[in-house]
Scaffold this motif. Structure first.
Motif, PDB file in Angstrom:
ATOM      1  N   ALA A  25       0.826  -1.215   0.000  1.00 24.68           N
ATOM      2  CA  ALA A  25       0.000   0.000   0.000  1.00 24.68           C
ATOM      3  C   ALA A  25       0.855   1.257   0.000  1.00 24.68           C
ATOM      4  O   ALA A  25       0.466   2.284  -0.576  1.00 24.68           O
ATOM      5  CB  ALA A  25      -0.922  -0.004   1.214  1.00 24.68           C
ATOM      6  N   GLU A  26       2.016   1.194   0.635  1.00 26.46           N
ATOM      7  CA  GLU A  26       2.908   2.357   0.698  1.00 26.46           C
ATOM      8  C   GLU A  26       3.809   2.453  -0.531  1.00 26.46           C
ATOM      9  O   GLU A  26       4.578   3.406  -0.661  1.00 26.46           O
ATOM     10  CB  GLU A  26       3.770   2.268   1.962  1.00 26.46           C
ATOM     11  CG  GLU A  26       2.966   2.414   3.244  1.00 26.46           C
ATOM     12  CD  GLU A  26       3.774   2.033   4.480  1.00 26.46           C
ATOM     13  OE1 GLU A  26       4.992   1.755   4.314  1.00 26.46           O
ATOM     14  OE2 GLU A  26       3.202   2.005   5.574  1.00 26.46           O
TER      15      GLU A  26
ATOM     16  N   VAL B 260      -0.372  -2.752  -8.180  1.00 31.11           N
ATOM     17  CA  VAL B 260      -1.783  -3.091  -7.963  1.00 31.11           C
ATOM     18  C   VAL B 260      -2.330  -2.363  -6.742  1.00 31.11           C
ATOM     19  O   VAL B 260      -3.439  -1.817  -6.768  1.00 31.11           O
ATOM     20  CB  VAL B 260      -1.945  -4.618  -7.794  1.00 31.11           C
ATOM     21  CG1 VAL B 260      -3.358  -4.963  -7.335  1.00 31.11           C
ATOM     22  CG2 VAL B 260      -1.620  -5.335  -9.104  1.00 31.11           C
ATOM     23  N   ALA B 261      -1.553  -2.349  -5.654  1.00 29.07           N
ATOM     24  CA  ALA B 261      -2.035  -1.769  -4.396  1.00 29.07           C
ATOM     25  C   ALA B 261      -2.227  -0.262  -4.477  1.00 29.07           C
ATOM     26  O   ALA B 261      -2.988   0.305  -3.681  1.00 29.07           O
ATOM     27  CB  ALA B 261      -1.068  -2.103  -3.270  1.00 29.07           C
ATOM     28  N   THR B 262      -1.553   0.387  -5.407  1.00 28.91           N
ATOM     29  CA  THR B 262      -1.667   1.847  -5.504  1.00 28.91           C
ATOM     30  C   THR B 262      -2.597   2.297  -6.625  1.00 28.91           C
ATOM     31  O   THR B 262      -2.685   3.489  -6.914  1.00 28.91           O
ATOM     32  CB  THR B 262      -0.268   2.464  -5.712  1.00 28.91           C
ATOM     33  OG1 THR B 262       0.366   1.850  -6.837  1.00 28.91           O
ATOM     34  CG2 THR B 262       0.607   2.263  -4.480  1.00 28.91           C
ATOM     35  N   LEU B 263      -3.313   1.353  -7.248  1.00 31.41           N
ATOM     36  CA  LEU B 263      -4.329   1.741  -8.225  1.00 31.41           C
ATOM     37  C   LEU B 263      -5.459   2.494  -7.519  1.00 31.41           C
ATOM     38  O   LEU B 263      -5.779   2.209  -6.357  1.00 31.41           O
ATOM     39  CB  LEU B 263      -4.898   0.501  -8.921  1.00 31.41           C
ATOM     40  CG  LEU B 263      -3.974  -0.233  -9.904  1.00 31.41           C
ATOM     41  CD1 LEU B 263      -4.617  -1.557 -10.329  1.00 31.41           C
ATOM     42  CD2 LEU B 263      -3.693   0.640 -11.123  1.00 31.41           C
ATOM     43  N   PRO B 264      -6.112   3.441  -8.194  1.00 31.56           N
ATOM     44  CA  PRO B 264      -7.191   4.205  -7.550  1.00 31.56           C
ATOM     45  C   PRO B 264      -8.286   3.323  -6.970  1.00 31.56           C
ATOM     46  O   PRO B 264      -8.812   3.591  -5.887  1.00 31.56           O
ATOM     47  CB  PRO B 264      -7.719   5.074  -8.695  1.00 31.56           C
ATOM     48  CG  PRO B 264      -6.566   5.225  -9.628  1.00 31.56           C
ATOM     49  CD  PRO B 264      -5.823   3.930  -9.559  1.00 31.56           C
ATOM     50  N   GLU B 265      -8.628   2.218  -7.678  1.00 34.13           N
ATOM     51  CA  GLU B 265      -9.735   1.384  -7.197  1.00 34.13           C
ATOM     52  C   GLU B 265      -9.359   0.502  -6.018  1.00 34.13           C
ATOM     53  O   GLU B 265     -10.218  -0.117  -5.399  1.00 34.13           O
ATOM     54  CB  GLU B 265     -10.272   0.511  -8.329  1.00 34.13           C
ATOM     55  CG  GLU B 265      -9.252  -0.443  -8.943  1.00 34.13           C
ATOM     56  CD  GLU B 265      -8.587   0.124 -10.180  1.00 34.13           C
ATOM     57  OE1 GLU B 265      -8.318  -0.654 -11.107  1.00 34.13           O
ATOM     58  OE2 GLU B 265      -8.360   1.339 -10.218  1.00 34.13           O
ATOM     59  N   THR B 266      -8.055   0.428  -5.694  1.00 33.23           N
ATOM     60  CA  THR B 266      -7.646  -0.435  -4.581  1.00 33.23           C
ATOM     61  C   THR B 266      -7.070   0.325  -3.398  1.00 33.23           C
ATOM     62  O   THR B 266      -6.783  -0.276  -2.358  1.00 33.23           O
ATOM     63  CB  THR B 266      -6.603  -1.470  -5.047  1.00 33.23           C
ATOM     64  OG1 THR B 266      -5.474  -0.783  -5.614  1.00 33.23           O
ATOM     65  CG2 THR B 266      -7.193  -2.414  -6.067  1.00 33.23           C
ATOM     66  N   THR B 267      -6.908   1.618  -3.511  1.00 32.24           N
ATOM     67  CA  THR B 267      -6.310   2.367  -2.408  1.00 32.24           C
ATOM     68  C   THR B 267      -7.203   2.370  -1.174  1.00 32.24           C
ATOM     69  O   THR B 267      -6.712   2.538  -0.051  1.00 32.24           O
ATOM     70  CB  THR B 267      -6.017   3.822  -2.828  1.00 32.24           C
ATOM     71  OG1 THR B 267      -7.207   4.400  -3.398  1.00 32.24           O
ATOM     72  CG2 THR B 267      -4.901   3.874  -3.855  1.00 32.24           C
ATOM     73  N   ALA B 268      -8.514   2.185  -1.355  1.00 33.29           N
ATOM     74  CA  ALA B 268      -9.428   2.156  -0.207  1.00 33.29           C
ATOM     75  C   ALA B 268      -9.749   0.717   0.217  1.00 33.29           C
ATOM     76  O   ALA B 268     -10.735   0.475   0.909  1.00 33.29           O
ATOM     77  CB  ALA B 268     -10.722   2.889  -0.556  1.00 33.29           C
ATOM     78  N   MET B 269      -8.914  -0.221  -0.174  1.00 33.25           N
ATOM     79  CA  MET B 269      -9.183  -1.625   0.099  1.00 33.25           C
ATOM     80  C   MET B 269      -8.901  -1.975   1.553  1.00 33.25           C
ATOM     81  O   MET B 269      -7.906  -1.538   2.132  1.00 33.25           O
ATOM     82  CB  MET B 269      -8.336  -2.502  -0.819  1.00 33.25           C
ATOM     83  CG  MET B 269      -8.572  -3.992  -0.662  1.00 33.25           C
ATOM     84  SD  MET B 269      -7.512  -4.949  -1.782  1.00 33.25           S
ATOM     85  CE  MET B 269      -8.182  -4.455  -3.378  1.00 33.25           C
ATOM     86  N   ASP B 270      -9.805  -2.745   2.143  1.00 33.85           N
ATOM     87  CA  ASP B 270      -9.615  -3.277   3.491  1.00 33.85           C
ATOM     88  C   ASP B 270      -9.285  -4.760   3.385  1.00 33.85           C
ATOM     89  O   ASP B 270      -9.871  -5.476   2.567  1.00 33.85           O
ATOM     90  CB  ASP B 270     -10.880  -3.105   4.328  1.00 33.85           C
ATOM     91  CG  ASP B 270     -11.207  -1.648   4.587  1.00 33.85           C
ATOM     92  OD1 ASP B 270     -10.262  -0.878   4.841  1.00 33.85           O
ATOM     93  OD2 ASP B 270     -12.398  -1.289   4.540  1.00 33.85           O
ATOM     94  N   ALA B 271      -8.357  -5.225   4.214  1.00 28.71           N
ATOM     95  CA  ALA B 271      -7.969  -6.640   4.219  1.00 28.71           C
ATOM     96  C   ALA B 271      -8.271  -7.232   5.588  1.00 28.71           C
ATOM     97  O   ALA B 271      -7.669  -6.847   6.585  1.00 28.71           O
ATOM     98  CB  ALA B 271      -6.495  -6.779   3.883  1.00 28.71           C
ATOM     99  N   GLU B 272      -9.225  -8.172   5.626  1.00 22.55           N
ATOM    100  CA  GLU B 272      -9.544  -8.886   6.862  1.00 22.55           C
ATOM    101  C   GLU B 272      -8.866 -10.247   6.819  1.00 22.55           C
ATOM    102  O   GLU B 272      -9.008 -10.997   5.853  1.00 22.55           O
ATOM    103  CB  GLU B 272     -11.059  -9.087   6.998  1.00 22.55           C
ATOM    104  CG  GLU B 272     -11.437  -9.870   8.257  1.00 22.55           C
ATOM    105  CD  GLU B 272     -12.902 -10.248   8.297  1.00 22.55           C
ATOM    106  OE1 GLU B 272     -13.334 -10.784   9.338  1.00 22.55           O
ATOM    107  OE2 GLU B 272     -13.595 -10.031   7.289  1.00 22.55           O
ATOM    108  N   LEU B 273      -8.109 -10.580   7.850  1.00 23.10           N
ATOM    109  CA  LEU B 273      -7.372 -11.837   7.873  1.00 23.10           C
ATOM    110  C   LEU B 273      -8.258 -12.944   8.435  1.00 23.10           C
ATOM    111  O   LEU B 273      -8.755 -12.844   9.554  1.00 23.10           O
ATOM    112  CB  LEU B 273      -6.097 -11.688   8.698  1.00 23.10           C
ATOM    113  CG  LEU B 273      -5.158 -10.549   8.254  1.00 23.10           C
ATOM    114  CD1 LEU B 273      -3.847 -10.607   9.028  1.00 23.10           C
ATOM    115  CD2 LEU B 273      -4.896 -10.608   6.757  1.00 23.10           C
TER     116      LEU B 273
END
Length: 326
Positions: free
Chosen positions: A207-208, A252-265
């Motif tokens: 993400a960073e 992939v992680a810095t695409l506009p559609e994925t920057t607000a992605m939450d990851a639940e383990l």
């Protein structure tokens, strides 16, 4: 998966019922068997949706059957499900040959009991994506024997009865299956706390956009598979190598559609993985495979919307307070 070893008969003989079972009793027996049957069908097909269809077809046949002549209902149901799956595997192979991009099995939450017990390493390993992908190399009969023997501990005598082959043929099929996928062995698996920390570090670095941090986590020969099936943005071919995988994941992680992605383990397919959401909507799942040195050797992500339907149903059932394995 651990090497084969003698185990108690999982389908002990039982006397035939003295009188026909009521519809309620038949339904109750099937409900008790359903998680095990779904676990068998899923391991054979690699598709939760197709596995559910096979189990539903088995229920219809059980509902029509005369239970007074079924000596061991668990064995009868196992045989029906196994043969239904064998029929499906032939057509599934042709479909997967036309699949767009890398093919991965459908993800399933495995802390719900949906696929039966997940108490042992062998039970968890047998539904891992790595093992299920290897099983795609097998012919339908080889896969059936392999799963029944290695994942469920059936003897060759039992397998012969379940698949209508003789014991010699069962042993031959198992030998061929092992030649294709290798003798089952335990994969290295960090404990849940280590896996959680690794996943958190992995997603934070991606993400960073921190490529050097990601590279430190990756093995030299790491491979990334992303299954979008041509429906969503994903790599059409596997990505090989530390540098390429690190750049790919940060991209992939810095695409506009994925920057607000939450990851639940959550435990998915027998191992801790990430359930990915954007705006509350399920958009994917990701797993990391780890080598003996603690570095990531494989990244697998399922993004195909249709392949997420079963898992989405499990999550919805949890939110409603339902039993997702019923």
């Amino acid at each position: 998966m651990a090497p084969s070893r003698p185990e108690p008969d999982p389908l002990p003989a039982a006397p035939a019922p003295a009188a026909p079972m009521s519809d309620a009793a038949k339904a109750e027996l099937f409900t008790e068997q359903r998680p095990r049957l779904l676990g068998l069908a899923y391991r054979l097909l690699g598709s939760a949706a197709e596995a559910e269809d096979a189990v539903q077809d088995a229920y219809l046949r059980w509902n029509r059957a005369d239970p007074s002549v079924v000596r061991v209902p668990a064995a009868w149901l196992t045989k029906v499900v196994a043969n239904l799956c064998l029929n499906r595997l032939t057509s599934a192979r042709a479909t997967r040959e036309r699949y767009v991009g890398p093919w991965l099995p459908e993800p399933v939450l495995t802390d719900t009991g949906a696929l039966g017990p997940m108490e042992t390493a062998e039970q968890r390993d047998s539904v891992s994506l790595g093992v299920l992908v290897m099983l795609e190399r097998l012919t339908p009969p080889e896969r059936a024997v392999f799963v029944l023997r290695e994942a469920f501990g059936h003897t060759h005598r039992e397998i012969a009865g379940l698949l209508d082959v003789d014991e010699r043929r069962s042993r031959q099929l198992l030998r061929r299956a092992r030649e294709h996928v290798g003798t089952p062995r335990r994969r290295f698996a960090p404990d849940s706390a280590q896996q959680r920390r690794l996943l958190e570090r992995f997603f934070a670095a991606a993400a960073e956009g921190d490529v050097p941090a990601l590279e430190k986590m990756l093995a030299d020969d790491v491979v990334a598979w992303t299954d979008g099936g041509g429906r969503v943005r994903a790599a059409r071919k596997p990505v090989f190598g530390r540098s390429k995988v690190a750049r790919f994941m940060t991209g992939v992680a810095t695409l506009p559609e994925t920057t607000a992605m939450d990851a639940e383990l959550r435990p998915v397919n027998g191992e801790l993985g990430a359930v990915l959401r954007v705006g509350g909507e399920l958009v994917g799942t990701t797993w990391l495979e780890v080598g003996q040195d603690g570095r990531i050797t494989a990244v697998r992500a399922v993004l195909h919307p249709e392949k997420l339907a079963f898992l989405a149903g499990q999550v919805a059932a949890e939110q409603r307070g339902d039993r997702p394995d019923r």
